[in-house]
Write an enzyme that holds these catalytic residues in place. Structure first.
Site, PDB file in Angstrom:
ATOM      1  N   GLU A   1      -3.976   2.904  -7.191  1.00 61.38           N
ATOM      2  CA  GLU A   1      -4.472   3.639  -6.624  1.00 61.38           C
ATOM      3  C   GLU A   1      -2.861   4.458  -7.023  1.00 61.38           C
ATOM      4  O   GLU A   1      -2.107   4.928  -5.923  1.00 61.38           O
ATOM      5  CB  GLU A   1      -4.100   3.206  -5.099  1.00 61.38           C
ATOM      6  CG  GLU A   1      -5.410   2.170  -4.512  1.00 61.38           C
ATOM      7  CD  GLU A   1      -5.228   2.458  -3.217  1.00 61.38           C
ATOM      8  OE1 GLU A   1      -6.789   1.691  -3.202  1.00 61.38           O
ATOM      9  OE2 GLU A   1      -4.444   1.952  -2.243  1.00 61.38           O
TER      10      GLU A   1
ATOM     11  N   HIS B   1       1.011  -1.050  -0.296  1.00 58.49           N
ATOM     12  CA  HIS B   1      -0.046  -0.092  -0.491  1.00 58.49           C
ATOM     13  C   HIS B   1       0.526   1.385   0.245  1.00 58.49           C
ATOM     14  O   HIS B   1       1.683   1.272   0.664  1.00 58.49           O
ATOM     15  CB  HIS B   1      -0.726  -0.067   0.846  1.00 58.49           C
ATOM     16  CG  HIS B   1      -1.867   1.136   1.215  1.00 58.49           C
ATOM     17  ND1 HIS B   1      -1.671   2.019   1.837  1.00 58.49           N
ATOM     18  CD2 HIS B   1      -3.124   1.373   1.216  1.00 58.49           C
ATOM     19  CE1 HIS B   1      -2.907   3.091   0.932  1.00 58.49           C
ATOM     20  NE2 HIS B   1      -3.887   2.578   0.624  1.00 58.49           N
TER      21      HIS B   1
HETATM   22  P1  PGA Z   1      -9.422   5.871   0.305  1.00 59.89           P
HETATM   23  O1  PGA Z   1      -8.125   5.032   0.580  1.00 59.89           O
HETATM   24  O2  PGA Z   1     -10.790   5.175  -0.184  1.00 59.89           O
HETATM   25  O3  PGA Z   1      -9.107   6.701   1.777  1.00 59.89           O
HETATM   26  O4  PGA Z   1      -8.792   7.476  -0.426  1.00 59.89           O
HETATM   27  C1  PGA Z   1      -8.165   3.835  -0.150  1.00 59.89           C
HETATM   28  C2  PGA Z   1      -6.787   3.264   0.078  1.00 59.89           C
HETATM   29  O5  PGA Z   1      -5.815   4.328   0.863  1.00 59.89           O
HETATM   30  O6  PGA Z   1      -6.899   1.759   0.004  1.00 59.89           O
END
Ligand code: PGA
Length: 247
Positions: free
Chosen positions: A165, A92
């Site tokens: 992401e 992540h």
């Molecule tokens: P968020 O986080 O939906 O709060 O933007 C997504 C993630 O970090 O997996």
């Protein structure tokens, strides 16, 4: 079936996690395998108890590189299995950027997930500067290659999941545009095809400020197999979001 992975990060304590899991189990019945809840390590055992016999799957937010040994503070894939996890988030951006997790560690964690028959959700994504300077694809390709190139697998029965992401979209309320997401997902699929044996299934999720307002439009895209939801998944209103999605 589209997938939803809920990353509760370190937002909730054990009691709060159990309470939210109970709300979800009661108010949002989901088809088996569609929704995975990833609580903090400390809440995994209790949340597992609540979600047992519901359609929800359990996931962890990280995994140790090794399975057993003198690794103070680490949690192994074996333990995650024992607790009932089926999924594990790996690499992540908060771990990459704030905890300095390296590409080499992330690759070892992918291997640990595979050894323990956990479905890895490998997170990739560029920073805002990298996108502005036209390097988004290069960065994502590098992250995919270092994690997945020449993995010692031929017939892995579980899909390998990649979550795109963009760092600038995480927790900021600024989601990526649908066009950019579709373009990057298509790119990720092409790179994965080159890196993984053809028998291995690949799923690509989008994550970054997904909420009740934008979730439908991301999931409507055929290039998007599902979403990874952070902040919006750690609130009681998540039950409403899932209800809206699945009914
Ligand atoms: P968020 O986080 O939906 O709060 O933007 C997504 C993630 O970090 O997996």
């Amino acid at each position: 079936m589209k997938l939803v992975v809920a990353n509760w990060k370190m937002y909730l304590g054990v009691r709060e996690s159990v309470a939210l899991a109970k709300t979800l189990a009661k108010n949002a019945k989901v088809p088996r395998g569609a929704v995975t809840i990833c609580p903090s390590f400390s809440a995994l055992g209790s949340v597992a108890g609540v979600l047992k016999k519901t359609g929800y799957s359990l996931g962890a937010q990280d995994i140790a590189v090794e399975d057993r040994g003198a690794y103070t503070g680490e949690v192994s894939g074996k333990d995650l299995r024992e607790l009932g996890c089926e999924v594990v988030i790996i690499g992540h951006s908060e771990r990459r950027h704030e905890l300095n997790e390296t590409d080499a560690e992330i690759r070892k964690k992918i291997m640990a997930a595979i050894r323990n028959r956990l479905k890895p959700v490998l997170c990739v994504g560029e920073t805002e500067e990298e996108r502005k300077s036209g390097k988004a694809e290069m960065v994502v390709r590098h992250q995919l290659e270092s994690a997945l190139k020449r993995l010692p697998i031929t017939h892995y029965p579980l899909p390998i999941t990649v979550a795109y992401e963009p760092v600038w979209a995480i927790g900021t309320g600024r989601d990526a545009s649908k066009e950019d997401v579709v373009e990057m997902h298509t790119f990720i699929r092409t790179v994965c095809k080159r890196l993984l044996p053809s028998s291995v299934r690949v799923q690509v999720l989008y994550g970054g400020s997904v909420d009740r307002k934008n979730i439908d439009s991301f999931l409507a895209e055929s290039a998007v197999d599902g979403v990874l939801v952070g902040g919006a998944s750690a609130r009681a209103s998540f039950a409403g979001l899932l209800h809206q999605l699945l009914h």
